[in-house]
Design a protein around this motif. Sequence first.
Motif, mmCIF file in Angstrom:
data_model
loop_
_atom_site.group_PDB
_atom_site.id
_atom_site.type_symbol
_atom_site.label_atom_id
_atom_site.label_comp_id
_atom_site.label_asym_id
_atom_site.label_seq_id
_atom_site.Cartn_x
_atom_site.Cartn_y
_atom_site.Cartn_z
ATOM 1 N N SER A 45 0.846 -1.184 0.000
ATOM 2 C CA SER A 45 0.000 0.000 0.000
ATOM 3 C C SER A 45 0.882 1.235 0.000
ATOM 4 O O SER A 45 2.006 1.209 0.507
ATOM 5 C CB SER A 45 -0.902 0.029 1.245
ATOM 6 N N SER A 66 -5.956 12.129 -6.157
ATOM 7 C CA SER A 66 -6.855 11.613 -7.186
ATOM 8 C C SER A 66 -6.607 12.201 -8.560
ATOM 9 O O SER A 66 -7.134 11.699 -9.560
ATOM 10 C CB SER A 66 -8.315 11.844 -6.778
ATOM 11 N N ALA A 91 -7.609 5.345 -12.893
ATOM 12 C CA ALA A 91 -7.463 3.882 -12.951
ATOM 13 C C ALA A 91 -7.968 3.319 -14.271
ATOM 14 O O ALA A 91 -8.198 2.114 -14.388
ATOM 15 C CB ALA A 91 -8.165 3.199 -11.785
ATOM 16 N N SER A 120 -3.498 -0.937 -8.452
ATOM 17 C CA SER A 120 -4.839 -0.383 -8.320
ATOM 18 C C SER A 120 -4.770 0.825 -7.391
ATOM 19 O O SER A 120 -3.725 1.094 -6.785
ATOM 20 C CB SER A 120 -5.818 -1.431 -7.786
ATOM 21 N N ARG A 121 -5.887 1.504 -7.278
ATOM 22 C CA ARG A 121 -5.923 2.669 -6.408
ATOM 23 C C ARG A 121 -7.325 2.886 -5.875
ATOM 24 O O ARG A 121 -8.306 2.482 -6.521
ATOM 25 C CB ARG A 121 -5.431 3.919 -7.149
ATOM 26 N N ASP A 122 -7.402 3.533 -4.734
ATOM 27 C CA ASP A 122 -8.673 3.938 -4.137
ATOM 28 C C ASP A 122 -8.544 5.439 -3.860
ATOM 29 O O ASP A 122 -7.939 5.838 -2.855
ATOM 30 C CB ASP A 122 -8.950 3.153 -2.861
ATOM 31 N N ASN A 123 -9.071 6.239 -4.742
ATOM 32 C CA ASN A 123 -8.909 7.685 -4.598
ATOM 33 C C ASN A 123 -9.651 8.229 -3.383
ATOM 34 O O ASN A 123 -9.250 9.252 -2.819
ATOM 35 C CB ASN A 123 -9.365 8.397 -5.864
ATOM 36 N N ALA A 124 -10.702 7.564 -2.975
ATOM 37 C CA ALA A 124 -11.431 8.007 -1.784
ATOM 38 C C ALA A 124 -10.582 7.826 -0.523
ATOM 39 O O ALA A 124 -10.759 8.552 0.454
ATOM 40 C CB ALA A 124 -12.733 7.236 -1.647
ATOM 41 N N LYS A 125 -9.671 6.863 -0.568
ATOM 42 C CA LYS A 125 -8.798 6.592 0.567
ATOM 43 C C LYS A 125 -7.392 7.130 0.363
ATOM 44 O O LYS A 125 -6.512 6.894 1.199
ATOM 45 C CB LYS A 125 -8.726 5.090 0.836
ATOM 46 N N ASN A 126 -7.167 7.822 -0.757
ATOM 47 C CA ASN A 126 -5.824 8.355 -1.060
ATOM 48 C C ASN A 126 -4.757 7.267 -0.975
ATOM 49 O O ASN A 126 -3.671 7.477 -0.414
ATOM 50 C CB ASN A 126 -5.463 9.483 -0.086
ATOM 51 N N THR A 127 -5.060 6.123 -1.544
ATOM 52 C CA THR A 127 -4.149 4.994 -1.415
ATOM 53 C C THR A 127 -3.931 4.290 -2.752
ATOM 54 O O THR A 127 -4.879 4.058 -3.497
ATOM 55 C CB THR A 127 -4.662 3.983 -0.383
ATOM 56 N N TYR A 175 -2.162 0.778 -4.482
ATOM 57 C CA TYR A 175 -1.885 -0.604 -4.097
ATOM 58 C C TYR A 175 -1.052 -1.317 -5.160
ATOM 59 O O TYR A 175 -1.077 -0.960 -6.347
ATOM 60 C CB TYR A 175 -3.178 -1.386 -3.900
#
Length: 123
Positions: free
Chosen positions: A20, A29, A54, A70-77, A79
């Motif tokens: 992560s 984002s 993404a 991958s990424r989770d823009n809502a979590k600023n993370t 992977y």
Amino acid sequence: VQLQACGGGLVHVGGSLRLSCAASGQLFSSYDMGWFRQAPGKEREFVAAITWSAGSTRYADSVKGRFTISRDNAKNTLYLQMNSLEPEDTAVYYCARKKGVGLSTVGRDYGNWGQGTLVTVSS
């Protein structure tokens, strides 16, 4: 944006790890992002990259089919899922922000390098 990678560790051949990369700031984002790695005694090399939405990814041939970015823009993370690990994957893994638009495999096109996380694959 400041980046901090984590999730590395010791794993046996064929095992899996998920790295992560946590980003501070509100602009994560909007950035394309990448993973690089540096093995002992070797130069830093490109692993994978992903666009801000993404919608597009790119992989080094050596990890294609085994790693998934991958990424989770809502979590600023960001992977990096790593499967079927091989001893050759042993390295310190770094996340970085792409400068400008578009994916790149070149390290100098990236900035804001985070502290790396060590992945060791034992045979």
